[in-house]
Design a protein around this motif. Structure first.
Motif, PDB file in Angstrom:
ATOM      1  N   PRO A  59       0.798  -1.234   0.000  1.00  0.00           N
ATOM      2  CA  PRO A  59       0.000   0.000   0.000  1.00  0.00           C
ATOM      3  C   PRO A  59       0.828   1.281   0.000  1.00  0.00           C
ATOM      4  N   LEU A  60       2.137   1.170   0.264  1.00  0.00           N
ATOM      5  CA  LEU A  60       2.982   2.357   0.313  1.00  0.00           C
ATOM      6  C   LEU A  60       3.357   2.872  -1.077  1.00  0.00           C
ATOM      7  N   VAL A  61       3.204   2.015  -2.066  1.00  0.00           N
ATOM      8  CA  VAL A  61       3.579   2.379  -3.441  1.00  0.00           C
ATOM      9  C   VAL A  61       2.366   2.946  -4.162  1.00  0.00           C
ATOM     10  N   LYS A  62       2.538   4.098  -4.764  1.00  0.00           N
ATOM     11  CA  LYS A  62       1.446   4.771  -5.479  1.00  0.00           C
ATOM     12  C   LYS A  62       0.879   3.861  -6.559  1.00  0.00           C
ATOM     13  N   GLN A  63      -0.437   3.854  -6.666  1.00  0.00           N
ATOM     14  CA  GLN A  63      -1.098   3.014  -7.653  1.00  0.00           C
ATOM     15  C   GLN A  63      -0.570   3.311  -9.049  1.00  0.00           C
ATOM     16  N   GLY A  64      -0.219   2.248  -9.761  1.00  0.00           N
ATOM     17  CA  GLY A  64       0.327   2.385 -11.095  1.00  0.00           C
ATOM     18  C   GLY A  64       1.835   2.386 -11.152  1.00  0.00           C
ATOM     19  N   SER A  65       2.492   2.432  -9.987  1.00  0.00           N
ATOM     20  CA  SER A  65       3.961   2.407  -9.924  1.00  0.00           C
ATOM     21  C   SER A  65       4.443   1.057  -9.396  1.00  0.00           C
ATOM     22  N   GLU A  66       5.659   0.694  -9.751  1.00  0.00           N
ATOM     23  CA  GLU A  66       6.222  -0.577  -9.323  1.00  0.00           C
ATOM     24  C   GLU A  66       7.038  -0.444  -8.045  1.00  0.00           C
ATOM     25  N   GLN A  67       7.513   0.761  -7.771  1.00  0.00           N
ATOM     26  CA  GLN A  67       8.343   0.958  -6.586  1.00  0.00           C
ATOM     27  C   GLN A  67       8.169   2.375  -6.071  1.00  0.00           C
ATOM     28  N   ALA A  68       8.507   2.561  -4.807  1.00  0.00           N
ATOM     29  CA  ALA A  68       8.496   3.887  -4.193  1.00  0.00           C
ATOM     30  C   ALA A  68       9.888   4.167  -3.637  1.00  0.00           C
ATOM     31  N   VAL A  69      10.215   5.450  -3.526  1.00  0.00           N
ATOM     32  CA  VAL A  69      11.505   5.857  -2.970  1.00  0.00           C
ATOM     33  C   VAL A  69      11.266   6.904  -1.889  1.00  0.00           C
ATOM     34  N   VAL A  70      11.897   6.687  -0.741  1.00  0.00           N
ATOM     35  CA  VAL A  70      11.905   7.673   0.337  1.00  0.00           C
ATOM     36  C   VAL A  70      13.352   8.058   0.578  1.00  0.00           C
ATOM     37  N   ARG A  71      13.631   9.369   0.534  1.00  0.00           N
ATOM     38  CA  ARG A  71      14.998   9.845   0.702  1.00  0.00           C
ATOM     39  C   ARG A  71      14.984  11.020   1.676  1.00  0.00           C
ATOM     40  N   ALA A  72      15.903  11.001   2.636  1.00  0.00           N
ATOM     41  CA  ALA A  72      15.937  12.079   3.628  1.00  0.00           C
ATOM     42  C   ALA A  72      17.368  12.474   3.950  1.00  0.00           C
ATOM     43  N   ALA A  73      17.570  13.778   4.072  1.00  0.00           N
ATOM     44  CA  ALA A  73      18.839  14.307   4.575  1.00  0.00           C
ATOM     45  C   ALA A  73      18.705  14.426   6.085  1.00  0.00           C
ATOM     46  N   VAL A  74      19.534  13.681   6.811  1.00  0.00           N
ATOM     47  CA  VAL A  74      19.437  13.612   8.267  1.00  0.00           C
ATOM     48  C   VAL A  74      20.676  14.252   8.886  1.00  0.00           C
ATOM     49  N   VAL A  75      20.448  15.212   9.768  1.00  0.00           N
ATOM     50  CA  VAL A  75      21.544  15.948  10.406  1.00  0.00           C
ATOM     51  C   VAL A  75      21.721  15.444  11.831  1.00  0.00           C
ATOM     52  N   LYS A  76      22.947  15.036  12.133  1.00  0.00           N
ATOM     53  CA  LYS A  76      23.277  14.559  13.484  1.00  0.00           C
ATOM     54  C   LYS A  76      24.649  15.085  13.856  1.00  0.00           C
ATOM     55  N   ASP A  77      24.729  15.765  14.986  1.00  0.00           N
ATOM     56  CA  ASP A  77      25.997  16.332  15.462  1.00  0.00           C
ATOM     57  C   ASP A  77      26.659  17.204  14.402  1.00  0.00           C
ATOM     58  N   GLY A  78      25.824  17.947  13.669  1.00  0.00           N
ATOM     59  CA  GLY A  78      26.350  18.880  12.677  1.00  0.00           C
ATOM     60  C   GLY A  78      26.727  18.273  11.351  1.00  0.00           C
ATOM     61  N   ARG A  79      26.609  16.962  11.206  1.00  0.00           N
ATOM     62  CA  ARG A  79      26.943  16.312   9.948  1.00  0.00           C
ATOM     63  C   ARG A  79      25.683  15.766   9.292  1.00  0.00           C
ATOM     64  N   THR A  80      25.640  15.830   7.971  1.00  0.00           N
ATOM     65  CA  THR A  80      24.457  15.416   7.225  1.00  0.00           C
ATOM     66  C   THR A  80      24.721  14.107   6.487  1.00  0.00           C
ATOM     67  N   ALA A  81      23.772  13.178   6.594  1.00  0.00           N
ATOM     68  CA  ALA A  81      23.822  11.920   5.853  1.00  0.00           C
ATOM     69  C   ALA A  81      22.556  11.801   5.017  1.00  0.00           C
ATOM     70  N   LEU A  82      22.700  11.291   3.801  1.00  0.00           N
ATOM     71  CA  LEU A  82      21.563  11.092   2.920  1.00  0.00           C
ATOM     72  C   LEU A  82      21.139   9.627   2.989  1.00  0.00           C
ATOM     73  N   LEU A  83      19.950   9.389   3.535  1.00  0.00           N
ATOM     74  CA  LEU A  83      19.426   8.031   3.687  1.00  0.00           C
ATOM     75  C   LEU A  83      18.332   7.798   2.657  1.00  0.00           C
TER      76      LEU A  83
END
Length: 380
Positions: A59-83
């Protein structure tokens, strides 16, 4: 810890979405069905690789699509990681950190920590034991991500063992014994079930021991006229265990020994019913207010206070590990009376990042003033 930017592709109702975020409070405001919860659900999914709303990924994938992508820039202790996680229903999900693929998607778990409050939390106190086991295990994995593998492996072994019992039963009762292949195969699954299950029991018991005092304090903070000794939580494993000391946590070898004993004792019943009757999948988390269990005795207001206290205790426990988790309050204020709403808002306001969803601005308490993002579903 906070999320500074969120990108969604074919996730739920969103074909594409870019959301810049800041520390402090951000409220997503809009009528029901506009997609507010979808946004915060995506951030929580990155934390646990599961949804608080549905049991599967489809149910997390939009109808008509085969896959979904979630991407977030997360800041911890002043450093950023892209998850990033790529959700592929029916196939293995894939995860990346700073664009580099991870060997297994579950290695993403715990890199960003969230604590989510939602109307579904009432099931923690009023629902079946499976809801409380999931609560425990999700918290376990956030604190010790390696346990995601232990839990997944236990579930696989349990599934195989149940299939063996069921298949043997379906062959005319051969599961009653006397089948050498059945007996030897069951012994193999028993060893793995005990090894993995004993570790889960020990870790759950330790977690509940740490959670208890924080739960009592949180309940006293959110429930009117409650004291610090009113709320309690107790772990009830289906396997007896031997503590290190009289009041200490259990040892793995003691749990494993008693696990074997209990499997042997209940083997005739398992063979008769074709299902595994012993192990962490049968455990319970007993919740009580005063001398009475919450389920069946607590009022609606007391049940809500207890559910909130469980989430607040989780937040404090994760903070004690050194991280300030992202707090997500998904449409929860509309479910609470004024007293509980104000008490909860005051308790969560100091968090590094608080994400709130609400149907109208009036549902967001004044103490949670901050950024406001209006969410309105685009018509096709």
């Amino acid at each position: 810890m906070h999320v500074s930017h969120l990108t969604l592709h074919a996730f739920r109702s969103y074909a594409e979405l870019e959301v810049p975020l800041t520390p402090g409070v951000t409220a997503f405001v809009g009528r029901n069905g506009q997609g507010k919860t979808n946004i915060v659900e995506a951030i929580d999914y990155l934390s646990r690789l599961s949804s608080h709303r549905v049991a599967s990924d489809a149910p997390l994938v939009k109808q008509g699509s085969e896959q979904a992508v979630v991407r977030a820039a997360v800041v911890k202790d002043g450093r950023t990681a892209l998850l990033e996680v790529e959700i592929n229903p029916g196939r293995s999900n894939r995860a990346r950190v700073n664009r580099s693929p991870l060997p297994r998607a579950r290695e993403l778990v715990g890199l960003v920590r969230t604590v989510l409050f939602s109307p579904e939390d009432l099931a923690l106190v009023k629902g079946d034991p499976g809801e409380r086991r999931r609560f425990l295990d999700d918290l376990l994995v956030l604190r010790a991500p390696r346990l995601a593998g232990v839990r997944a492996d236990y579930d696989k072994v349990l599934k195989q063992r149940n299939a063996l019992l069921k298949n043997a039963l379906g062959r005319g009762g051969r599961a009653r014994g006397g089948d050498e292949y059945f007996d030897s195969t069951l012994a193999v699954w028993d060893e793995q079930l005990v090894r993995l299950g004993a570790e889960l029991v020990v870790e759950r018991a330790r977690l509940v021991e740490e959670l208890g005092p924080r739960l009592a304090e949180a309940y006293a903070a959110v429930a009117k006229d409650a004291g610090r000794n009113d709320a309690a939580v107790r772990y009830q494993p289906s396997v007896s265990h031997e503590p290190v000391e009289a009041d200490g946590p259990p040892r793995r070898d003691g749990v494993a020994r008693m696990f074997h004993v209990e499997l042997e004792r209940r083997r005739p019943e398992e063979r008769q019913r074709g299902i595994t009757l012993v192990g962490p999948h049968r455990d319970e988390l007993a919740l009580s207010v005063g001398t009475l269990p919450v389920k069946g005795y607590a009022s609606h207001g007391e049940s809500w206070s207890f559910a909130l206290a469980l989430r607040l205790a989780s937040y404090e426990l994760l903070r004690a590990d050194g991280d300030d988790p992202i707090l997500i309050l998904d449409d929860v204020f509309a479910e609470l009376d004024v007293d509980r709403r104000d008490r909860l808002a005051e308790l969560v306001a100091p968090a590094e990042q608080v994400l709130v969803t609400a149907a109208v601005d009036a549902d967001v308490p004044e103490v949670l003033s901050g950024a406001r993002i209006e969410v309105r579903r685009e018509e096709p």
